[in-house]
Design an enzyme around this catalytic site. Structure first.
Site, PDB file in Angstrom:
ATOM      1  N   SER A 275       7.977  21.698  26.179  1.00 30.11           N
ATOM      2  CA  SER A 275       9.457  21.545  26.681  1.00 30.11           C
ATOM      3  C   SER A 275       9.991  22.140  25.836  1.00 30.11           C
ATOM      4  O   SER A 275      11.044  23.030  25.669  1.00 30.11           O
ATOM      5  CB  SER A 275      10.068  20.463  27.204  1.00 30.11           C
ATOM      6  OG  SER A 275      10.046  19.187  25.438  1.00 30.11           O
TER       7      SER A 275
ATOM      8  N   LYS B 112      12.928  10.894  22.134  1.00 31.71           N
ATOM      9  CA  LYS B 112      13.520   9.499  22.595  1.00 31.71           C
ATOM     10  C   LYS B 112      13.712   8.721  22.418  1.00 31.71           C
ATOM     11  O   LYS B 112      13.611   7.000  22.419  1.00 31.71           O
ATOM     12  CB  LYS B 112      12.547   9.629  24.515  1.00 31.71           C
ATOM     13  CG  LYS B 112      12.453  10.594  25.890  1.00 31.71           C
ATOM     14  CD  LYS B 112      13.674  10.086  26.089  1.00 31.71           C
ATOM     15  CE  LYS B 112      14.683  11.835  26.869  1.00 31.71           C
ATOM     16  NZ  LYS B 112      16.207  11.502  26.960  1.00 31.71           N
TER      17      LYS B 112
HETATM   18  C1  LIG Z   1       9.472  16.277  26.049  1.00 33.86           C
HETATM   19  C2  LIG Z   1      10.741  16.086  26.382  1.00 33.86           C
HETATM   20  N1  LIG Z   1      11.506  17.453  26.312  1.00 33.86           N
HETATM   21  C3  LIG Z   1      13.203  16.803  27.000  1.00 33.86           C
HETATM   22  C4  LIG Z   1      13.068  15.899  27.487  1.00 33.86           C
HETATM   23  C5  LIG Z   1      14.092  15.900  28.423  1.00 33.86           C
HETATM   24  O1  LIG Z   1      14.912  15.438  27.718  1.00 33.86           O
HETATM   25  P1  LIG Z   1      16.743  14.340  28.992  1.00 33.86           P
HETATM   26  O2  LIG Z   1      15.406  13.578  29.347  1.00 33.86           O
HETATM   27  O3  LIG Z   1      17.271  13.621  27.278  1.00 33.86           O
HETATM   28  O4  LIG Z   1      16.647  15.853  29.234  1.00 33.86           O
HETATM   29  C6  LIG Z   1      12.000  14.977  27.539  1.00 33.86           C
HETATM   30  C7  LIG Z   1      12.664  13.589  28.317  1.00 33.86           C
HETATM   31  O5  LIG Z   1      12.120  12.108  28.560  1.00 33.86           O
HETATM   32  C8  LIG Z   1      11.002  14.996  27.250  1.00 33.86           C
HETATM   33  O6  LIG Z   1       9.893  13.898  27.170  1.00 33.86           O
END
Ligand SMILES: Cc1ncc(COP(=O)(O)O)c(C=O)c1O
Length: 317
Positions: free
Chosen positions: A264, A107
């Site tokens: 994630s 981000k």
């Molecule tokens: C730790 C983490 N993983 C994955 C994502 C997902 O990213 P995106 O919103 O671009 O799909 C985010 C989004 O804030 C995140 O903070």
């Protein structure tokens, strides 16, 4: 988060890569001469440089590589093969380390681009505008460090501007979930339409797959609705990963690969490993995005078992 399975011939990787002999380890991606010599015909030469690019270096000292400001450190994150957690895989798995952004998440990119875009449109001015964003987490952090470096005040989490505030302008910027898979997927497919793009969602909140929203522990994904930003045209498949599997895989990525990643990233790694085990993917390259660094989750469920273990420790007499 996005993951791409790159098909032959563009990214042909011989099966020999999967043996991970000791001689195949330890290559430095900072040194192109030392980069993985696997004797393949490929357009992906891993001469990755993870360095700041100063557009017009002020220094007279040749080779000195100092960024003009922190925003120049965003992007150009390195990639690394996963070597130990991939047992049973028939494809190679490489991780794109967004954990190595200046504020440790994918981000950082949008934090910079949202502010730069608003500046270019002339709607915000450093030192004058107050930025307001109804977000928290990594997007908030990404905005915060760019705002700090450029001289903006930033208010996060649905805060309202105080009517006595001295701001000359207020800019509300809306969060954009699913930007990574939509943006990266679109770009990669424009380069090679054979690339497969695979999304991940929490099994407990699997609405893209037709299920119901629900509580889960994979911070950053699974917002409980299909985000407006999600371009399903570029998504070939969505894999469901449970919170427990995401947490466990994130731990294993740390323990076996030495990469401290967030929950994630654990979910993405779990999905990547499943895809890399499919017989039809033999010899292909699976790229997995690790969106955030694990240190951010020290107080979360990710480290709960370690906290429990520590609490039970008794001093030895
Ligand atoms: C730790 C983490 N993983 C994955 C994502 C997902 O990213 P995106 O919103 O671009 O799909 C985010 C989004 O804030 C995140 O903070």
């Amino acid at each position: 988060m996005a993951m791409a399975s790159l098909s032959n011939p563009i990214t042909y990787l011989p099966r020999t890569r999967l043996g991970f002999s000791s001689s195949s380890r330890g290559h430095s991606f900072l040194n192109p001469k030392k980069s993985r010599a696997i004797g393949r015909k490929t357009s992906l030469s891993f001469t990755t440089v993870c360095k700041a690019v100063s557009v017009e270096p002020q220094s007279e000292i040749e080779g000195l590589n100092i960024a003009e400001d922190v925003s120049q450190l965003i992007g150009k994150t390195p990639m690394v093969y996963l070597n130990n957690i991939v047992e049973g895989c028939v494809a190679n798995v490489a991780a794109k380390l967004e954990i190595m952004e200046p504020c440790c998440s994918v981000k950082d990119r949008i934090g910079y681009s949202m502010i730069a875009d608003a500046e270019q449109r002339g709607v915000i001015t450093p030192g004058k505008s107050i930025l307001v964003e109804p977000t928290s987490g990594n997007t908030g952090i990404g905005l915060a460090f760019i705002a700090a470096s450029k001289g903006y005040k930033l208010i996060l989490n649905n805060a309202r501007i105080n009517e006595h505030g001295k701001a000359s302008a207020v800019q509300s910027i809306w969060s954009r979930t699913c930007g990574t898979i939509s943006g990266v997927g679109h770009f990669l497919k424009s380069k090679n339409p054979n690339i497969k793009v695979i999304g991940i969602e929490p099994a407990e909140s699997n609405i893209i797959s037709g299920g119901k929203p629900g509580p889960h522990k994979i911070q950053g994904i699974g917002a409980g609705f299909v985000p407006r930003n999600l371009d399903l045209e570029v998504v070939d498949e969505v894999i469901e990963i449970s919170s427990d599997e995401a947490v466990e895989t994130a731990k294993q990525v740390a323990l076996q690969e030495g990469l401290l990643v967030g929950i994630s990233s654990g979910a993405a790694a779990a999905a990547a490993i499943k895809v890399a085990k499919r017989p039809e993917n033999a010899g292909k390259l699976i790229v997995v995005v690790f969106p955030s660094f694990g240190e951010r989750y020290l107080s979360s469920v990710l480290f709960q078992s370690i906290r429990d273990e520590c609490e039970k420790m008794q001093p030895e007499p």
